[in-house]
Write an enzyme that holds these catalytic residues in place. Structure first.
Site, PDB file in Angstrom:
ATOM      1  N   LYS A  41     -44.540  -7.788  94.278  1.00  0.00           N
ATOM      2  CA  LYS A  41     -45.468  -8.803  94.767  1.00  0.00           C
ATOM      3  C   LYS A  41     -46.613  -8.142  95.544  1.00  0.00           C
ATOM      4  CE  LYS A  41     -42.062  -9.713  98.433  1.00  0.00           C
ATOM      5  NZ  LYS A  41     -42.702  -9.593  99.734  1.00  0.00           N
ATOM      6  N   ARG A 141     -36.582 -19.542 106.155  1.00  0.00           N
ATOM      7  CA  ARG A 141     -37.936 -19.413 105.637  1.00  0.00           C
ATOM      8  C   ARG A 141     -38.027 -20.125 104.294  1.00  0.00           C
ATOM      9  NH1 ARG A 141     -40.333 -13.456 104.234  1.00  0.00           N
ATOM     10  NH2 ARG A 141     -38.802 -13.721 102.602  1.00  0.00           N
ATOM     11  N   TYR A 263     -68.955   1.094 118.795  1.00  0.00           N
ATOM     12  CA  TYR A 263     -69.150  -0.242 119.355  1.00  0.00           C
ATOM     13  C   TYR A 263     -68.504  -0.367 120.718  1.00  0.00           C
ATOM     14  CZ  TYR A 263     -70.962  -2.329 115.073  1.00  0.00           C
ATOM     15  OH  TYR A 263     -71.725  -2.664 113.984  1.00  0.00           O
ATOM     16  N   MET A 311     -66.637  -1.689 110.521  1.00  0.00           N
ATOM     17  CA  MET A 311     -66.336  -2.321 109.237  1.00  0.00           C
ATOM     18  C   MET A 311     -66.263  -1.320 108.088  1.00  0.00           C
ATOM     19  SD  MET A 311     -68.243  -5.524 107.401  1.00  0.00           S
ATOM     20  CE  MET A 311     -68.055  -6.548 108.858  1.00  0.00           C
TER      21      MET A 311
END
Lengths: 376, 376
Positions: A41, A141, A263, A311
């Site tokens: 998956k 779940r 940053y 980013m």
């Protein structure tokens, strides 16, 4: 972007290591008369559904699990017929025709799903492999509660109608062998599973395969360990490394006096230090949580992440590396022999699973080994 | 998976809101005689490069920035010719032919890149739009140092050879208006930029556009604000909401007694509570850091994330929601009107940028509004 990638980071995926990992886990199960499925998956845990599934199939894997129906559709197109593909989300309303058309097997996980399955025309059910049933033994779940499981098992018509090929549960604490929930889930699953002698019991996930032979049952269901993440946290990793992520240095900046970098000016470097910029950032799945915490490797040197991961770019302190080594074009490993994926995950406050499944789409992906055509 | 998606989560992207955000920011610049570019790196901040770029272009945007060369190649294919596309990573070795072939403009960020650009055959340079030059005024990431910038500006031959159309710098602390580095970067950039009267000055990123008219210069370079993230942290968000992420409930579990939920049994729920499972997990970019911290919205109710976010599934406590509302098939917003993306980011210990760029590939993506054909 893998075909046209220019001067970008390289994600190398060792399909032979993937195959070796499946064989290693399957051998554990085979000693006890069982076998291992492959859980693919999340796009084969981020490494590409098609090359991963082809490689596992060539290694001998004959049962596959995915999370979602669309993953099953893609997997069926890769594998062709004959190999059962189980879809863990189950028979959601309105999806039966997709299951039938693509020969997918639902993992039935609620009384409603069982009822819906039983209502399907026999001709439609015949186009699906025999289903699995999911008993919830402690994860809370997906899956039937114990009361719902017992009601199902007490209903001979339902059991004979559904005729499950596999009965599944999912461990909540397999990576913590001492946790009391393990024994509880084991006893519960054994009791329920014994009432379905015609079905294979599928119990152990990656970590579960290291809990001892009690946890083997018939069908192991490893995922993350196949891809090289340590299924035994705190102990040596028994798996082969599958992934390497390397990025070229774009620029090396000499720091003239005390200067902040990145940053938020969150890190200050002293005069004479050098900072290397690489073109990988959180948009590529290199977590921002590694800001001022992670490490790369440049040759034999470990180089710390400095400043905030941005980013598209990350900064490394290469002051300790000779200038002729830390130059534009030199490769820094973000995941590699000196920087295990489990370390990256721990530095980011998460687990290897998340690092793998978030690997970005801007990398040049290079597949090594594997069966012919796997990486096509 | 967007075309064949069955019973999965839905990511809705409001292209009209995107266009309105660009117009809002461009109007700020236009008052001062400037204009706004569009930053569409990271696959249009995770929302799809083609629909995003088409929408911004239709709104009037005539200058684009990407991070990597391959993003530029893709963007050129979307936009056709005529509109300048600047590639922020610059003219990396061996990439000049790609720049020329796809009419991309490099953002030159080292003396070596400037030298390489000057060595290119005139015929090759003529196929690229005029370049940009990147001056580093305090980010210490990419760009010429002040000394390197001054050496370049003192070299009349170099300036006349390169003939930059744009001069760029990048703010480190624009989201912290009071930070001293802002004034420092501004003064430095103004001094350097004034020596290139033939080039447009590009200074302000999303947050920079809210620092005051001093920060406007000629060409705004907003990214994240276009996509609805708040460029003024701690103050009301001036941007329109672009993204909504909703997922159907797969199963609702009633808790009979005190029972733990999810991996690691990290959360215990009391008798009578109800937990809803949705098919979104960290493999979809819903961060594992939201475990036991995040919130969704079901109708008017805020519903907390309980237990650990797992790879494909997340659990929400729906005990406070009437049973007929919290039923399989009902949609829970993970990002939406009641759950702003900035809140999701804060709960995960990160910023909206990372949430956006990590949005997964398993969602059904629905584009609303925008120019004809944008979402094709």
């Amino acid at each position: 972007m893998s075909s046209a990638c220019t001067a970008c980071a390289v994600l190398t995926i060792d399909l032979d290591a993937l195959a070796a990992n499946w064989r290693l886990l399957n051998a554990r199960m085979a000693e006890a008369g069982g076998e291992c499925a492959g859980v693919v998956k999340g796009d084969g845990y981020g490494l590409g559904l098609a090359p991963v599934a082809c490689t596992l199939h060539a290694a001998g894997c004959r049962t596959f699990f995915v999370a979602q129906i669309d993953e099953g559709v893609r997997l069926r197109a890769v594998l062709g017929g004959a190999v059962p593909v189980y879809v863990l989300c189950g028979l959601l309303p309105g999806t039966a025709e997709v299951f039938a058309e693509h020969e997918l097997a639902p993992v039935l996980s609620t009384p409603e799903q069982i009822a819906e399955y039983r209502r399907l025309p026999q001709a439609m059910r015949a186009r699906m492999p025999r289903p699995a049933v999911h008993f919830d033994t402690g994860m809370r779940r997906l899956g039937l509660t114990v009361a719902e499981a017992e009601a199902f098992l007490d209903d001979n018509d339902a059991v004979s109608d559904v005729d499950p090929a596999v009965v599944v549960t999912h461990l909540a604490c397999a990576d913590m062998p001492a946790h009391a929930l393990n024994a509880e889930q084991n006893a519960l699953f054994r009791r329920l599973r014994d009432r379905l002698p015609g079905a294979r019991g599928s119990y152990a996930n990656s970590s579960g395969l290291f809990l001892g032979a009690d946890s083997f049952f018939d069908l192991g269901r490893p995922g993350v360990a196949l891809y090289g993440v340590n299924p035994t946290p705190g102990r040596p990793n028994p798996m082969h490394t599958v992934v390497r992520l390397s990025a070229p240095i774009l620029q090396v900046r000499k720091i003239d006096g005390p200067e902040s970098v990145g940053y938020g000016a969150s890190h200050v470097m002293g005069a004479g230090s050098r900072v290397a910029t690489v073109g990988v950032g959180y948009a590529d799945g290199y977590p921002r949580a590694l800001s001022n915490r992670g490490h790369g490797a440049l040759g034999a040197w470990r180089v710390p992440v400095v400043g905030r991961v941005s980013m598209d770019l990350t900064l490394f302190d290469v002051s300790a590396v000779p200038e002729h080594e830390a130059r534009p074009g030199a490769m820094i490993d973000l995941i590699g022999p000196l920087i295990p994926i489990d370390e990256v995950a721990a530095d980011a406050g998460t687990i290897g699973y998340e690092i793998l499944t978030q690997l970005g789409s801007r990398y040049q992906r290079v597949y090594t080994g594997g069966p012919e055509g796997a990486a096509a």
